[in-house]
Design a protein around this motif. Structure first.
Motif, PDB file in Angstrom:
ATOM      1  N   LEU A  56      -2.957   4.938   8.173  1.00 23.44           N
ATOM      2  CA  LEU A  56      -1.965   4.192   8.939  1.00 23.44           C
ATOM      3  C   LEU A  56      -1.527   4.909  10.215  1.00 23.44           C
ATOM      4  O   LEU A  56      -0.619   4.435  10.914  1.00 23.44           O
ATOM      5  N   SER A  57      -2.152   6.027  10.532  1.00 23.70           N
ATOM      6  CA  SER A  57      -1.700   6.826  11.678  1.00 23.70           C
ATOM      7  C   SER A  57      -1.793   6.081  13.005  1.00 23.70           C
ATOM      8  O   SER A  57      -1.046   6.380  13.942  1.00 23.70           O
ATOM      9  N   SER A  58      -2.702   5.108  13.098  1.00 26.17           N
ATOM     10  CA  SER A  58      -2.868   4.362  14.354  1.00 26.17           C
ATOM     11  C   SER A  58      -1.912   3.180  14.465  1.00 26.17           C
ATOM     12  O   SER A  58      -1.956   2.456  15.471  1.00 26.17           O
ATOM     13  N   TYR A  59      -1.070   2.976  13.443  1.00 25.63           N
ATOM     14  CA  TYR A  59      -0.224   1.779  13.414  1.00 25.63           C
ATOM     15  C   TYR A  59       1.263   2.131  13.357  1.00 25.63           C
ATOM     16  O   TYR A  59       2.070   1.349  12.859  1.00 25.63           O
ATOM     17  N   GLN A  60       1.628   3.296  13.892  1.00 24.82           N
ATOM     18  CA  GLN A  60       3.002   3.765  13.738  1.00 24.82           C
ATOM     19  C   GLN A  60       4.014   2.958  14.540  1.00 24.82           C
ATOM     20  O   GLN A  60       5.224   3.071  14.311  1.00 24.82           O
ATOM     21  N   ARG A  61       3.568   2.129  15.470  1.00 29.25           N
ATOM     22  CA  ARG A  61       4.501   1.272  16.192  1.00 29.25           C
ATOM     23  C   ARG A  61       4.968   0.101  15.322  1.00 29.25           C
ATOM     24  O   ARG A  61       5.991  -0.520  15.613  1.00 29.25           O
ATOM     25  N   ASN A  62       4.199  -0.177  14.266  1.00 30.15           N
ATOM     26  CA  ASN A  62       4.591  -1.251  13.355  1.00 30.15           C
ATOM     27  C   ASN A  62       5.575  -0.677  12.341  1.00 30.15           C
ATOM     28  O   ASN A  62       5.264   0.282  11.629  1.00 30.15           O
ATOM     29  N   PRO A  63       6.800  -1.230  12.249  1.00 37.31           N
ATOM     30  CA  PRO A  63       7.814  -0.633  11.351  1.00 37.31           C
ATOM     31  C   PRO A  63       7.401  -0.645   9.883  1.00 37.31           C
ATOM     32  O   PRO A  63       7.731   0.282   9.136  1.00 37.31           O
ATOM     33  N   ILE A  64       6.679  -1.689   9.459  1.00 32.35           N
ATOM     34  CA  ILE A  64       6.253  -1.747   8.053  1.00 32.35           C
ATOM     35  C   ILE A  64       5.229  -0.656   7.771  1.00 32.35           C
ATOM     36  O   ILE A  64       5.290   0.033   6.742  1.00 32.35           O
ATOM     37  N   ALA A  65       4.279  -0.471   8.689  1.00 33.93           N
ATOM     38  CA  ALA A  65       3.267   0.580   8.523  1.00 33.93           C
ATOM     39  C   ALA A  65       3.915   1.954   8.542  1.00 33.93           C
ATOM     40  O   ALA A  65       3.554   2.843   7.743  1.00 33.93           O
ATOM     41  N   ARG A  66       4.879   2.139   9.445  1.00 37.07           N
ATOM     42  CA  ARG A  66       5.552   3.439   9.541  1.00 37.07           C
ATOM     43  C   ARG A  66       6.326   3.746   8.263  1.00 37.07           C
ATOM     44  O   ARG A  66       6.268   4.874   7.742  1.00 37.07           O
ATOM     45  N   GLN A  67       7.025   2.740   7.740  1.00 35.63           N
ATOM     46  CA  GLN A  67       7.788   2.954   6.503  1.00 35.63           C
ATOM     47  C   GLN A  67       6.868   3.263   5.325  1.00 35.63           C
ATOM     48  O   GLN A  67       7.155   4.150   4.510  1.00 35.63           O
ATOM     49  N   THR A  68       5.744   2.555   5.248  1.00 34.80           N
ATOM     50  CA  THR A  68       4.786   2.792   4.157  1.00 34.80           C
ATOM     51  C   THR A  68       4.191   4.181   4.255  1.00 34.80           C
ATOM     52  O   THR A  68       4.044   4.890   3.250  1.00 34.80           O
ATOM     53  N   SER A  69       3.863   4.584   5.480  1.00 33.65           N
ATOM     54  CA  SER A  69       3.291   5.915   5.690  1.00 33.65           C
ATOM     55  C   SER A  69       4.278   7.006   5.287  1.00 33.65           C
ATOM     56  O   SER A  69       3.917   7.966   4.586  1.00 33.65           O
ATOM     57  N   GLU A  70       5.528   6.868   5.725  1.00 37.21           N
ATOM     58  CA  GLU A  70       6.543   7.877   5.404  1.00 37.21           C
ATOM     59  C   GLU A  70       6.809   7.926   3.901  1.00 37.21           C
ATOM     60  O   GLU A  70       6.975   9.008   3.316  1.00 37.21           O
ATOM     61  N   ARG A  71       6.827   6.776   3.268  1.00 41.12           N
ATOM     62  CA  ARG A  71       7.064   6.738   1.824  1.00 41.12           C
ATOM     63  C   ARG A  71       5.931   7.427   1.062  1.00 41.12           C
ATOM     64  O   ARG A  71       6.181   8.160   0.099  1.00 41.12           O
ATOM     65  N   SER A  72       4.707   7.192   1.504  1.00 43.22           N
ATOM     66  CA  SER A  72       3.572   7.828   0.821  1.00 43.22           C
ATOM     67  C   SER A  72       3.628   9.340   0.970  1.00 43.22           C
ATOM     68  O   SER A  72       3.335  10.080   0.021  1.00 43.22           O
ATOM     69  N   ARG A  73       4.019   9.818   2.147  1.00 47.06           N
ATOM     70  CA  ARG A  73       4.126  11.271   2.364  1.00 47.06           C
ATOM     71  C   ARG A  73       5.161  11.874   1.426  1.00 47.06           C
ATOM     72  O   ARG A  73       4.935  12.940   0.840  1.00 47.06           O
ATOM     73  N   GLU A  74       6.303  11.221   1.333  1.00 47.41           N
ATOM     74  CA  GLU A  74       7.390  11.748   0.493  1.00 47.41           C
ATOM     75  C   GLU A  74       6.957  11.819  -0.976  1.00 47.41           C
ATOM     76  O   GLU A  74       7.199  12.821  -1.654  1.00 47.41           O
ATOM     77  N   LEU A  75       6.312  10.761  -1.454  1.00 47.93           N
ATOM     78  CA  LEU A  75       5.907  10.750  -2.864  1.00 47.93           C
ATOM     79  C   LEU A  75       4.784  11.738  -3.139  1.00 47.93           C
ATOM     80  O   LEU A  75       4.722  12.325  -4.223  1.00 47.93           O
ATOM     81  N   CYS A  76       3.893  11.948  -2.182  1.00 48.41           N
ATOM     82  CA  CYS A  76       2.779  12.890  -2.388  1.00 48.41           C
ATOM     83  C   CYS A  76       3.261  14.332  -2.389  1.00 48.41           C
ATOM     84  O   CYS A  76       2.571  15.219  -2.922  1.00 48.41           O
ATOM     85  N   LEU A  77       4.418  14.589  -1.808  1.00 48.34           N
ATOM     86  CA  LEU A  77       4.954  15.955  -1.776  1.00 48.34           C
ATOM     87  C   LEU A  77       5.705  16.313  -3.043  1.00 48.34           C
ATOM     88  O   LEU A  77       5.964  17.480  -3.320  1.00 48.34           O
ATOM     89  N   LYS A  78       6.065  15.304  -3.845  1.00 50.68           N
ATOM     90  CA  LYS A  78       6.858  15.560  -5.061  1.00 50.68           C
ATOM     91  C   LYS A  78       5.990  16.129  -6.170  1.00 50.68           C
ATOM     92  O   LYS A  78       4.813  15.852  -6.252  1.00 50.68           O
TER      93      LYS A  78
END
Length: 443
Positions: free
Chosen positions: A421-443
């Motif tokens: 999703l790195s190429s779609y960060q201007r889309n708020p839904i893509a950005r939120q999904t990307s950030e959520r995945s990062r947070e969960l993968c770090l746990k």
């Protein structure tokens, strides 16, 4: 250590691949990462090997595997101009002793990162049915321990419980328990005194438990270790005369190869399973043909893939009930197989449609892990065809349930979301999904 002359065998293999020195070095580096032991070789090192310098002992298996995968055939150490590994010159451990050693190594979760450093071999020697049927080594039985059908039923029941744990929570959670049960309970049972009928039943039960433990290793990404369990399962199945489990293991080995993208080995194993299958029920034919279709598609054999898929479709239509049949192949399974065949043949939109059919046909008894794995594949393919918001919705449904699963394969799929999703960060839904995945993968 160097030899006196250039390595003619290695040079011959290198010419046969058509690789440049740089390409061979890159493939060895890639395999090192796959094995869990990263290396960083460049052209000068390959040049030195061709001129006669002997590579490090730990690197030789990577070189052999690189050539085997490229040339689609087994490559031996001797063919590459290397001495045979010391451990391969010895007789392999007997089936029960080898199983106990394999299980002991797996019982300690703290050693999992070390044990996972095993390389999937496309040229693994798989024993044929005639090589294993009824040929169990003479075991010195323990006269102080005698078992009957009650112990067999206990092993079968425990295997079912372990399978449920694996389905619901993933291989990382269940595999240490499975290994401990193999070592502490099942292996002693294999050496106990018993009737001929009980002995064969116990060998069969042990074979399926061994196969299940290998399946758990696949889920963790420990593919070399999984192959070791699978070979032991084949030996045990043959020793008990359990043709069904033998074929089931071969098919599982084909699934493993296919999921790793190795089309030719997947075809070889799927065909071996189908040829050895003792049953001709519709459900069994579908079970085998569905995997053959996927393997053929990965190997680029379009006609064979479509023929096998049609056979699976006919067989599923003929099957009247899933209850009591081998393999549990259903209309939902067929839809997934169709999705994989379509995707391998370049039809991404058709693959998405078939995956959606799969989810429509699933029922409450289907495993949680496969639901998340297949949903992740669906999201990736939705993104490939430009359906960004649909892909994010699918990924978010997986992220909702991800924390409860301890699966290496799902971990890998979740770790890819942010980069995809790195190429779609201007889309708020893509950005939120990307950030959520990062947070969960770090746990």
């Amino acid at each position: 250590m160097t030899t006196r002359h250039p390595n003619a065998g290695l040079e011959r293999l290198h010419r046969e691949t058509g690789w440049t020195l740089r390409q061979l070095a890159q493939e060895i580096n890639r395999l090192g990462t796959e094995r869990g032991t990263p290396v960083a070789y460049q052209k000068p090192s390959v040049h030195q090997w061709l001129n006669g310098q002997l590579p490090k002992e730990s690197v030789r298996p990577l070189i052999i595997e690189a050539f085997s995968r490229k040339l689609l055939r087994p490559v031996t150490y001797g063919e590459a101009g290397f001495p045979e590994p010391a451990e391969e010159s010895k007789n392999p451990p007997a089936t029960v002793e080898g199983l106990m050693e394999l299980g002991r190594q797996d019982m300690d979760p703290s050693r999992r990162s070390v044990l996972g450093a095993g390389l999937f071999s496309v040229a693994l020697t798989v024993p044929g049915w005639q090589d294993v049927v009824g040929r169990m080594e003479a075991i010195k039985q323990n006269p102080k321990l005698r078992i009957g059908q009650a112990e067999v039923r206990a092993v079968l029941a425990m295997t079912e419980r372990l399978s449920d744990l694996d389905d619901d929570f993933g291989g990382r959670y269940a595999r240490p328990m499975a290994a401990a049960f193999l070592v502490n309970t099942v292996s002693p049972y294999l050496k106990a005194e018993s009737s001929s009928e009980t002995r064969n039943s116990m060998l069969s039960a042990a074979a399926f438990l061994c196969y299940l433990t290998g399946w758990m290793a696949v889920d963790e990404g420990a593919h070399g270790r999984a192959q070791q369990y699978y070979v032991r399962a084949l030996e045990l199945a043959g020793a008990s005369g359990d043709h069904n489990t033998y074929c089931h293991v071969l098919r599982g080995m084909s699934v493993q190869a296919a999921n790793l993208g190795h089309g030719a080995p997947a075809v070889r194993l799927a065909n071996a399973a189908a040829e050895a299958a003792p049953e001709s029920t519709p459900r069994m034919r579908a079970f085998m043909a569905g995997q053959q279709a996927h393997a053929y598609a990965l190997a680029g054999e379009r006609t064979n893939a479509r023929t096998a898929l049609r056979e699976a479709e006919r067989a599923v239509n003929q099957a009247e009930s899933q209850l009591g049949t081998f393999g549990g192949f259903s209309s939902a399974t067929l839809a997934y197989s169709t999705a994989e065949v379509r995707y391998a043949l370049g039809d991404t939109l058709g693959s998405i449609q078939s995956l959606q059919d799969h989810f429509r046909l699933r029922d409450s008894t289907d495993m949680q892990r496969s639901k998340l794995i297949f949903s992740s594949l669906l999201a990736e393919r939705q993104l490939q065809v430009g359906h960004l918001e649909e892909a994010c919705a699918t990924w978010n449904s997986v992220l909702d349930e991800y924390p409860a699963i301890h699966s290496g394969r799902i971990d890998e799929q979740m770790a890819k979301i942010a980069s995809l999703l790195s190429s779609y960060q201007r889309n708020p839904i893509a950005r939120q999904t990307s950030e959520r995945s990062r947070e969960l993968c770090l746990k």
